[in-house]
Design a protein around this motif. Structure first.
Motif, PDB file in Angstrom:
ATOM      1  N   ALA A  97       0.865  -1.648  -0.038  1.00 15.17           N
ATOM      2  CA  ALA A  97      -0.324   0.396   0.217  1.00 15.17           C
ATOM      3  C   ALA A  97       1.214   1.432  -0.416  1.00 15.17           C
ATOM      4  O   ALA A  97       0.204   2.275  -0.947  1.00 15.17           O
ATOM      5  CB  ALA A  97      -0.926  -0.062   0.842  1.00 15.17           C
ATOM      6  N   ARG A  98       1.962   1.713   1.088  1.00 14.44           N
ATOM      7  CA  ARG A  98       2.842   2.301   0.993  1.00 14.44           C
ATOM      8  C   ARG A  98       3.159   2.853  -0.735  1.00 14.44           C
ATOM      9  O   ARG A  98       3.471   3.589  -1.054  1.00 14.44           O
ATOM     10  CB  ARG A  98       4.038   2.557   1.780  1.00 14.44           C
ATOM     11  N   ALA A  99       4.083   1.722  -0.985  1.00 15.96           N
ATOM     12  CA  ALA A  99       4.555   1.685  -2.048  1.00 15.96           C
ATOM     13  C   ALA A  99       4.054   1.618  -3.573  1.00 15.96           C
ATOM     14  O   ALA A  99       4.461   2.521  -4.666  1.00 15.96           O
ATOM     15  CB  ALA A  99       5.458   0.121  -2.910  1.00 15.96           C
ATOM     16  N   ARG A 100       2.370   1.759  -3.070  1.00 11.16           N
ATOM     17  CA  ARG A 100       1.924   2.615  -4.086  1.00 11.16           C
ATOM     18  C   ARG A 100       0.643   3.867  -4.244  1.00 11.16           C
ATOM     19  O   ARG A 100      -0.303   4.114  -4.881  1.00 11.16           O
ATOM     20  CB  ARG A 100       1.105   1.273  -4.690  1.00 11.16           C
ATOM     21  N   GLY A 101       1.689   4.070  -2.927  1.00 12.46           N
ATOM     22  CA  GLY A 101       0.872   5.676  -2.660  1.00 12.46           C
ATOM     23  C   GLY A 101      -0.427   5.447  -2.135  1.00 12.46           C
ATOM     24  O   GLY A 101      -1.391   7.054  -2.137  1.00 12.46           O
ATOM     25  N   PHE A 102      -0.989   4.765  -1.102  1.00 12.80           N
ATOM     26  CA  PHE A 102      -2.282   4.479  -0.795  1.00 12.80           C
ATOM     27  C   PHE A 102      -1.927   5.578   0.571  1.00 12.80           C
ATOM     28  O   PHE A 102      -1.572   5.513   1.124  1.00 12.80           O
ATOM     29  CB  PHE A 102      -2.739   3.574  -0.975  1.00 12.80           C
ATOM     30  N   ASP A 103      -3.496   5.831   0.813  1.00 13.67           N
ATOM     31  CA  ASP A 103      -3.635   6.435   2.395  1.00 13.67           C
ATOM     32  C   ASP A 103      -3.937   5.288   3.348  1.00 13.67           C
ATOM     33  O   ASP A 103      -3.411   5.484   5.270  1.00 13.67           O
ATOM     34  CB  ASP A 103      -4.112   7.890   2.269  1.00 13.67           C
ATOM     35  N   ILE A 104      -4.999   4.468   2.793  1.00 11.60           N
ATOM     36  CA  ILE A 104      -5.930   3.529   3.740  1.00 11.60           C
ATOM     37  C   ILE A 104      -5.905   2.102   2.706  1.00 11.60           C
ATOM     38  O   ILE A 104      -5.723   2.309   1.739  1.00 11.60           O
ATOM     39  CB  ILE A 104      -7.058   4.394   4.085  1.00 11.60           C
ATOM     40  N   ALA A 105      -5.689   1.052   3.367  1.00  8.98           N
ATOM     41  CA  ALA A 105      -5.355   0.326   2.829  1.00  8.98           C
ATOM     42  C   ALA A 105      -6.971  -0.319   3.798  1.00  8.98           C
ATOM     43  O   ALA A 105      -7.208  -0.605   4.653  1.00  8.98           O
ATOM     44  CB  ALA A 105      -4.292  -0.673   2.987  1.00  8.98           C
ATOM     45  N   MET A 106      -7.573  -1.077   2.786  1.00  5.67           N
ATOM     46  CA  MET A 106      -9.237  -1.694   3.668  1.00  5.67           C
ATOM     47  C   MET A 106      -8.651  -3.191   3.387  1.00  5.67           C
ATOM     48  O   MET A 106      -8.667  -3.718   2.059  1.00  5.67           O
ATOM     49  CB  MET A 106     -10.059  -1.173   3.853  1.00  5.67           C
ATOM     50  N   TYR A 107      -9.319  -3.993   4.789  1.00  7.05           N
ATOM     51  CA  TYR A 107      -9.044  -5.750   4.325  1.00  7.05           C
ATOM     52  C   TYR A 107      -9.777  -6.672   4.861  1.00  7.05           C
ATOM     53  O   TYR A 107     -10.355  -6.059   6.434  1.00  7.05           O
ATOM     54  CB  TYR A 107      -7.488  -6.108   4.317  1.00  7.05           C
ATOM     55  N   GLY A 108     -10.288  -7.521   4.989  1.00  6.33           N
ATOM     56  CA  GLY A 108     -10.743  -8.527   5.695  1.00  6.33           C
ATOM     57  C   GLY A 108      -9.873  -9.995   5.838  1.00  6.33           C
ATOM     58  O   GLY A 108      -9.068  -9.732   6.559  1.00  6.33           O
ATOM     59  N   HIS A 109     -11.096 -10.740   5.629  1.00  6.45           N
ATOM     60  CA  HIS A 109     -10.352 -12.014   5.601  1.00  6.45           C
ATOM     61  C   HIS A 109     -10.333 -12.474   7.221  1.00  6.45           C
ATOM     62  O   HIS A 109      -9.808 -14.414   6.634  1.00  6.45           O
ATOM     63  CB  HIS A 109      -8.788 -11.887   4.717  1.00  6.45           C
ATOM     64  N   THR A 110      -9.482 -12.183   7.745  1.00 11.64           N
ATOM     65  CA  THR A 110      -9.108 -12.390   9.703  1.00 11.64           C
ATOM     66  C   THR A 110     -10.435 -12.753  10.095  1.00 11.64           C
ATOM     67  O   THR A 110     -10.643 -13.372  11.167  1.00 11.64           O
ATOM     68  CB  THR A 110      -8.049 -11.566  10.115  1.00 11.64           C
ATOM     69  N   HIS A 111     -11.715 -11.836   9.596  1.00 15.70           N
ATOM     70  CA  HIS A 111     -12.938 -11.856  11.044  1.00 15.70           C
ATOM     71  C   HIS A 111     -12.984 -10.659  12.436  1.00 15.70           C
ATOM     72  O   HIS A 111     -13.339 -12.009  13.324  1.00 15.70           O
ATOM     73  CB  HIS A 111     -13.048 -13.025  11.219  1.00 15.70           C
ATOM     74  N   ARG A 112     -11.335 -10.845  12.123  1.00 15.89           N
ATOM     75  CA  ARG A 112     -10.951  -9.926  13.725  1.00 15.89           C
ATOM     76  C   ARG A 112     -10.964  -8.531  13.223  1.00 15.89           C
ATOM     77  O   ARG A 112     -10.496  -8.080  12.530  1.00 15.89           O
ATOM     78  CB  ARG A 112      -9.484 -10.059  13.908  1.00 15.89           C
ATOM     79  N   PRO A 113     -12.166  -7.866  13.639  1.00 15.36           N
ATOM     80  CA  PRO A 113     -12.070  -6.067  13.483  1.00 15.36           C
ATOM     81  C   PRO A 113     -10.311  -5.310  14.312  1.00 15.36           C
ATOM     82  O   PRO A 113      -9.696  -6.245  14.950  1.00 15.36           O
ATOM     83  CB  PRO A 113     -12.793  -5.889  13.869  1.00 15.36           C
ATOM     84  N   LYS A 114      -9.678  -4.609  13.311  1.00 19.70           N
ATOM     85  CA  LYS A 114      -8.955  -4.955  13.364  1.00 19.70           C
ATOM     86  C   LYS A 114      -8.576  -2.052  13.029  1.00 19.70           C
ATOM     87  O   LYS A 114      -8.955  -2.443  11.135  1.00 19.70           O
ATOM     88  CB  LYS A 114      -7.491  -4.731  13.006  1.00 19.70           C
ATOM     89  N   ILE A 115      -7.237  -1.909  13.493  1.00 23.46           N
ATOM     90  CA  ILE A 115      -7.638  -0.972  12.842  1.00 23.46           C
ATOM     91  C   ILE A 115      -6.297   0.072  13.430  1.00 23.46           C
ATOM     92  O   ILE A 115      -5.692  -0.320  14.299  1.00 23.46           O
ATOM     93  CB  ILE A 115      -8.507   0.642  13.797  1.00 23.46           C
ATOM     94  N   GLU A 116      -5.833   0.121  12.241  1.00 21.62           N
ATOM     95  CA  GLU A 116      -3.705   0.273  12.640  1.00 21.62           C
ATOM     96  C   GLU A 116      -3.374   1.772  11.741  1.00 21.62           C
ATOM     97  O   GLU A 116      -3.087   2.058   9.963  1.00 21.62           O
ATOM     98  CB  GLU A 116      -2.944  -1.415  12.413  1.00 21.62           C
ATOM     99  N   LYS A 117      -2.251   2.072  13.226  1.00 21.54           N
ATOM    100  CA  LYS A 117      -2.050   3.615  12.384  1.00 21.54           C
ATOM    101  C   LYS A 117      -0.531   3.251  12.177  1.00 21.54           C
ATOM    102  O   LYS A 117       0.357   3.592  13.504  1.00 21.54           O
ATOM    103  CB  LYS A 117      -2.632   4.326  12.312  1.00 21.54           C
ATOM    104  N   LYS A 118       0.195   3.349  11.213  1.00 22.48           N
ATOM    105  CA  LYS A 118       1.146   3.293  11.054  1.00 22.48           C
ATOM    106  C   LYS A 118       2.532   4.028   9.898  1.00 22.48           C
ATOM    107  O   LYS A 118       1.631   4.025   8.939  1.00 22.48           O
ATOM    108  CB  LYS A 118       2.059   1.474  10.549  1.00 22.48           C
ATOM    109  N   ASP A 119       3.448   5.282  10.382  1.00 23.11           N
ATOM    110  CA  ASP A 119       4.025   5.654   8.595  1.00 23.11           C
ATOM    111  C   ASP A 119       2.917   6.151   8.183  1.00 23.11           C
ATOM    112  O   ASP A 119       3.441   6.188   6.991  1.00 23.11           O
ATOM    113  CB  ASP A 119       4.937   4.742   8.476  1.00 23.11           C
ATOM    114  N   GLY A 120       1.831   7.145   8.118  1.00 23.63           N
ATOM    115  CA  GLY A 120       1.153   7.852   8.023  1.00 23.63           C
ATOM    116  C   GLY A 120       0.278   7.127   7.018  1.00 23.63           C
ATOM    117  O   GLY A 120      -0.742   7.241   6.225  1.00 23.63           O
ATOM    118  N   LEU A 121       0.143   5.588   6.859  1.00 25.72           N
ATOM    119  CA  LEU A 121      -1.470   4.959   6.722  1.00 25.72           C
ATOM    120  C   LEU A 121      -1.546   4.322   7.730  1.00 25.72           C
ATOM    121  O   LEU A 121      -1.855   3.459   8.600  1.00 25.72           O
ATOM    122  CB  LEU A 121      -0.358   3.432   5.998  1.00 25.72           C
ATOM    123  N   VAL A 122      -3.047   4.152   6.968  1.00 27.83           N
ATOM    124  CA  VAL A 122      -4.475   3.879   8.119  1.00 27.83           C
ATOM    125  C   VAL A 122      -4.341   2.293   7.160  1.00 27.83           C
ATOM    126  O   VAL A 122      -4.895   1.873   6.498  1.00 27.83           O
ATOM    127  CB  VAL A 122      -5.769   4.447   7.871  1.00 27.83           C
TER     128      VAL A 122
END
Length: 160
Positions: A97-122
């Motif tokens: 996501a960082r390499a492609r210039g995104f600000d936010i990456a949204m994903y699923g698959h784990t069935h566990r909710p999570k919000i992470e903020k790292k180095d300008g990426l959410v």
């Protein structure tokens, strides 16, 4: 702007419909895969603009593997996450996501909710509305709100 983010409904749409009613009005709905329904069916259920990507259990339909969208001034990557091995950790997804210039990456698959903020990426995972796997096992989703200035706020919510 109020955005509803869900994932991993696995053709069990009762909770999805409850959340749509409880949170209305929403301006946009994002489904991060494993709907196990066609995109047109999910659009009818949502009743609003729907962005959806395919998950590892979405064998039918022509949903894209990933999608790039703009939410306000934010460049957003939508993916189910299994191609990035998110069940192990989110490092690969974060790097991509960082390499492609995104600000936010949204994903699923784990069935566990999570919000992470790292180095300008959410990184956002709404969990699952049908088969939650986190402690307490409550169906979960995320509400993203953009205020008048375009700033984003994220809230993990649980269905009782």
């Amino acid at each position: 702007m109020k955005i509803l983010i869900v994932s991993d409904t696995h053709r069990r749409n009762e909770n999805f419909e409850k959340v749509l009613l409880a949170e209305k009005p929403v301006e946009r709905v994002i489904h991060l895969g494993d709907a196990e329904e066609t995109e047109s069916c999910m659009s009818r259920i949502a009743g609003q603009p729907l962005d959806i990507v395919s998950g590892n259990n979405d064998f039918f339909g022509d949903m894209p593997r990933e999608k790039e969208i703009m939410l306000g001034d934010y460049r957003v990557l939508l993916t189910h996450g299994h191609y990035y091995y998110v069940s192990l950790d989110t490092k690969m997804l974060g790097r991509e996501a960082r390499a492609r210039g995104f600000d936010i990456a949204m994903y699923g698959h784990t069935h566990r909710p999570k919000i992470e903020k790292k180095d300008g990426l959410v990184l956002l995972n709404p969990g699952s509305l049908s088969y939650p796997r986190q402690e307490g096992r409550k169906p979960s989703y995320i509400i993203m709100e953009l205020d008048e200035k375009g700033n984003a706020d994220y809230t993990i919510k649980y269905l009782e």
